[in-house]
Design a protein around this motif. Structure first.
Motif, PDB file in Angstrom:
ATOM      1  N   ILE A 106      53.661  18.519  62.436  1.00  0.00           N
ATOM      2  CA  ILE A 106      52.936  18.172  61.208  1.00  0.00           C
ATOM      3  C   ILE A 106      51.561  17.590  61.546  1.00  0.00           C
ATOM      4  O   ILE A 106      50.542  17.930  60.917  1.00  0.00           O
ATOM      5  N   LYS A 107      51.539  16.740  62.546  1.00  0.00           N
ATOM      6  CA  LYS A 107      50.264  16.130  62.945  1.00  0.00           C
ATOM      7  C   LYS A 107      49.291  17.187  63.447  1.00  0.00           C
ATOM      8  O   LYS A 107      48.089  17.168  63.125  1.00  0.00           O
ATOM      9  N   ARG A 108      49.797  18.143  64.218  1.00  0.00           N
ATOM     10  CA  ARG A 108      48.953  19.218  64.732  1.00  0.00           C
ATOM     11  C   ARG A 108      48.468  20.109  63.589  1.00  0.00           C
ATOM     12  O   ARG A 108      47.317  20.572  63.577  1.00  0.00           O
ATOM     13  N   TYR A 109      49.331  20.362  62.605  1.00  0.00           N
ATOM     14  CA  TYR A 109      48.956  21.208  61.471  1.00  0.00           C
ATOM     15  C   TYR A 109      47.866  20.548  60.627  1.00  0.00           C
ATOM     16  O   TYR A 109      46.921  21.209  60.168  1.00  0.00           O
ATOM     17  N   LEU A 110      47.960  19.252  60.429  1.00  0.00           N
ATOM     18  CA  LEU A 110      46.986  18.549  59.597  1.00  0.00           C
ATOM     19  C   LEU A 110      45.687  18.230  60.333  1.00  0.00           C
ATOM     20  O   LEU A 110      44.667  17.940  59.693  1.00  0.00           O
ATOM     21  N   SER A 111      45.716  18.293  61.651  1.00  0.00           N
ATOM     22  CA  SER A 111      44.519  17.902  62.415  1.00  0.00           C
ATOM     23  C   SER A 111      43.415  18.956  62.371  1.00  0.00           C
ATOM     24  O   SER A 111      42.235  18.630  62.517  1.00  0.00           O
ATOM     25  N   SER A 112      43.757  20.200  62.165  1.00  0.00           N
ATOM     26  CA  SER A 112      42.737  21.262  62.164  1.00  0.00           C
ATOM     27  C   SER A 112      42.778  21.996  60.836  1.00  0.00           C
ATOM     28  O   SER A 112      43.849  22.433  60.394  1.00  0.00           O
ATOM     29  N   PRO A 113      41.654  22.141  60.151  1.00  0.00           N
ATOM     30  CA  PRO A 113      41.641  22.826  58.858  1.00  0.00           C
ATOM     31  C   PRO A 113      41.907  24.318  59.031  1.00  0.00           C
ATOM     32  O   PRO A 113      41.544  24.913  60.050  1.00  0.00           O
ATOM     33  N   PRO A 114      42.545  24.955  58.066  1.00  0.00           N
ATOM     34  CA  PRO A 114      42.786  26.399  58.156  1.00  0.00           C
ATOM     35  C   PRO A 114      41.490  27.187  57.972  1.00  0.00           C
ATOM     36  O   PRO A 114      40.447  26.640  57.596  1.00  0.00           O
ATOM     37  N   LYS A 115      41.600  28.453  58.225  1.00  0.00           N
ATOM     38  CA  LYS A 115      40.437  29.327  58.145  1.00  0.00           C
ATOM     39  C   LYS A 115      39.890  29.352  56.719  1.00  0.00           C
ATOM     40  O   LYS A 115      40.635  29.505  55.759  1.00  0.00           O
ATOM     41  N   GLY A 116      38.558  29.193  56.610  1.00  0.00           N
ATOM     42  CA  GLY A 116      37.902  29.234  55.307  1.00  0.00           C
ATOM     43  C   GLY A 116      37.750  27.883  54.649  1.00  0.00           C
ATOM     44  O   GLY A 116      37.176  27.797  53.554  1.00  0.00           O
ATOM     45  N   PHE A 117      38.255  26.800  55.266  1.00  0.00           N
ATOM     46  CA  PHE A 117      38.157  25.460  54.702  1.00  0.00           C
ATOM     47  C   PHE A 117      37.405  24.566  55.684  1.00  0.00           C
ATOM     48  O   PHE A 117      37.620  24.623  56.896  1.00  0.00           O
ATOM     49  N   SER A 118      36.515  23.746  55.114  1.00  0.00           N
ATOM     50  CA  SER A 118      35.793  22.792  55.953  1.00  0.00           C
ATOM     51  C   SER A 118      36.670  21.575  56.228  1.00  0.00           C
ATOM     52  O   SER A 118      37.705  21.369  55.578  1.00  0.00           O
ATOM     53  N   GLU A 119      36.231  20.762  57.170  1.00  0.00           N
ATOM     54  CA  GLU A 119      37.000  19.568  57.501  1.00  0.00           C
ATOM     55  C   GLU A 119      37.055  18.604  56.326  1.00  0.00           C
ATOM     56  O   GLU A 119      38.085  17.957  56.084  1.00  0.00           O
ATOM     57  N   ASN A 120      35.951  18.494  55.583  1.00  0.00           N
ATOM     58  CA  ASN A 120      35.943  17.593  54.424  1.00  0.00           C
ATOM     59  C   ASN A 120      36.914  18.080  53.343  1.00  0.00           C
ATOM     60  O   ASN A 120      37.634  17.282  52.729  1.00  0.00           O
ATOM     61  N   GLU A 121      36.916  19.388  53.086  1.00  0.00           N
ATOM     62  CA  GLU A 121      37.829  19.931  52.076  1.00  0.00           C
ATOM     63  C   GLU A 121      39.296  19.735  52.496  1.00  0.00           C
ATOM     64  O   GLU A 121      40.151  19.378  51.671  1.00  0.00           O
ATOM     65  N   TRP A 122      39.548  19.964  53.755  1.00  0.00           N
ATOM     66  CA  TRP A 122      40.933  19.809  54.244  1.00  0.00           C
ATOM     67  C   TRP A 122      41.366  18.344  54.220  1.00  0.00           C
ATOM     68  O   TRP A 122      42.488  18.015  53.844  1.00  0.00           O
ATOM     69  N   ARG A 123      40.415  17.459  54.600  1.00  0.00           N
ATOM     70  CA  ARG A 123      40.719  16.031  54.566  1.00  0.00           C
ATOM     71  C   ARG A 123      40.957  15.568  53.129  1.00  0.00           C
ATOM     72  O   ARG A 123      41.854  14.761  52.862  1.00  0.00           O
ATOM     73  N   GLN A 124      40.185  16.088  52.192  1.00  0.00           N
ATOM     74  CA  GLN A 124      40.367  15.736  50.789  1.00  0.00           C
ATOM     75  C   GLN A 124      41.706  16.260  50.260  1.00  0.00           C
ATOM     76  O   GLN A 124      42.383  15.591  49.467  1.00  0.00           O
TER      77      GLN A 124
END
Length: 311
Positions: A106-124
């Motif tokens: 889970i930690k590894r999945y949440l640490s990197s945003p998926p394709k097409g999403f920025s880090e800010n969008e994924w963090r939000q």
């Protein structure tokens, strides 16, 4: 997890009967190589859309238990199984192993945003997660996937509503059963009250009869007298024993007594005084016997009652 998800291009209602589920397990048995030690088991059938459903299964092997989902997926995804899958599972569009993610995954999945999403969008998206213990953010690309997710949610809503309706029906049935049980309970309580009342009446009647049949004072006195007479007659060395001894003596000395009687009659006779004394003695004994006879005649009813009770 040892389960796999199979997506089929037909509605969940197509597998609503036991016969259709048996057909599906037979098809899975053929895909799994028709090994008699290997068996597929259906866990759940979930509708995704009107024409798409999801079937969750697990496979067991005799002596080994459940087969790992990744190993099973690798076996089914092998090119050698492609033809048999197309033949037996023609409407199966996707096979996905259900794997439980641990904390590191889970930690590894949440640490990197998926394709097409920025880090800010994924963090939000992570921050906006309403249930971070049970849910994870999942990327959706394009209108088609969004519409597909919407259709799944609508179908899930309908499924939950249907389940809720079934629960309400079962609740109503249970309430009716409880009402019937309460009615029967009330009837049983009333029957128990009547039964207890009848038992009390029987006990009271039995006590009343026992008091009515009690022995009177006169009967007790008469019973005491009869017991005294019985003791005087039957006690050791009393009248009964003496009579028996006298009878035995007379029987054993019959000849001698007869000879002595004959000799006495020939040589001896009572004098007038002796005859008068004997007569007086016999008269007194006769008077005593008359008194006893009169007493018995006067109390003949009591004597009969006591004799009946002894019998």
């Amino acid at each position: 997890m040892m389960h796999q998800i199979h997506s089929f291009n037909f509605s969940a209602d197509s597998l609503s009967t036991q016969q259709e589920r048996v057909k599906l397990t037979d098809s899975l048995f053929a895909v799994l190589g028709q090994n008699p030690d290997v068996h597929a088991h259906i866990v759940n059938i979930r509708p995704l859309t009107e024409i798409l459903c999801e079937v969750e299964i697990f496979v067991t092997k005799v002596g080994s238990g459940k087969i790992n989902a990744k190993e099973l997926f690798a076996y089914l995804d092998h090119p050698d199984r492609a033809n048999i899958k197309k033949e037996k599972l023609l409407q199966c569009v996707k096979i996905v192993p259900r794997v439980e993610m641990n904390h590191e995954d889970i930690k590894r999945y949440l640490s990197s945003p998926p394709k097409g999403f920025s880090e800010n969008e994924w963090r939000q998206a992570i921050v906006d997660n309403p249930d971070q213990q049970n849910l994870l953010p999942y990327p959706i690309y394009g209108y088609k996937e969004l519409d597909d997710r919407r259709q799944r949610q609508l179908k899930e809503r309908d499924t939950q509503r249907k389940s809720l309706g079934n629960l309400n029906d079962r609740l109503k049935t249970a309430a009716q059963d409880i009402q019937q049980i309460n009615g029967l309970k009330h009837m049983f309580n009333e029957d128990a009250k009547r039964l207890r009342y009848r038992i009390l009446r029987i006990i009271a009647a039995s006590h009343n009869n026992s008091y009515q049949n009690a022995v009177s004072v006169e009967e007790e006195k008469l019973l005491s007298r009869l017991e005294t007479i019985a003791v005087c007659v039957n006690a050791p060395n009393r009248l009964h024993d003496r009579i028996e001894n006298l009878h035995d003596f007379l029987r054993s000395n019959k000849e001698g007594l007869e000879n002595r009687k004959k000799e006495a009659s020939d040589h001896q006779s009572l004098s007038e005084e002796e005859s008068a004394a004997l007569k007086r003695y016999l008269n007194r004994r006769q008077q005593d016997l008359d008194i006893i006879s009169d007493s018995l005649q006067n109390n003949i009813d009591d004597v009969q009652i006591m004799l009946k009770e002894q019998l």
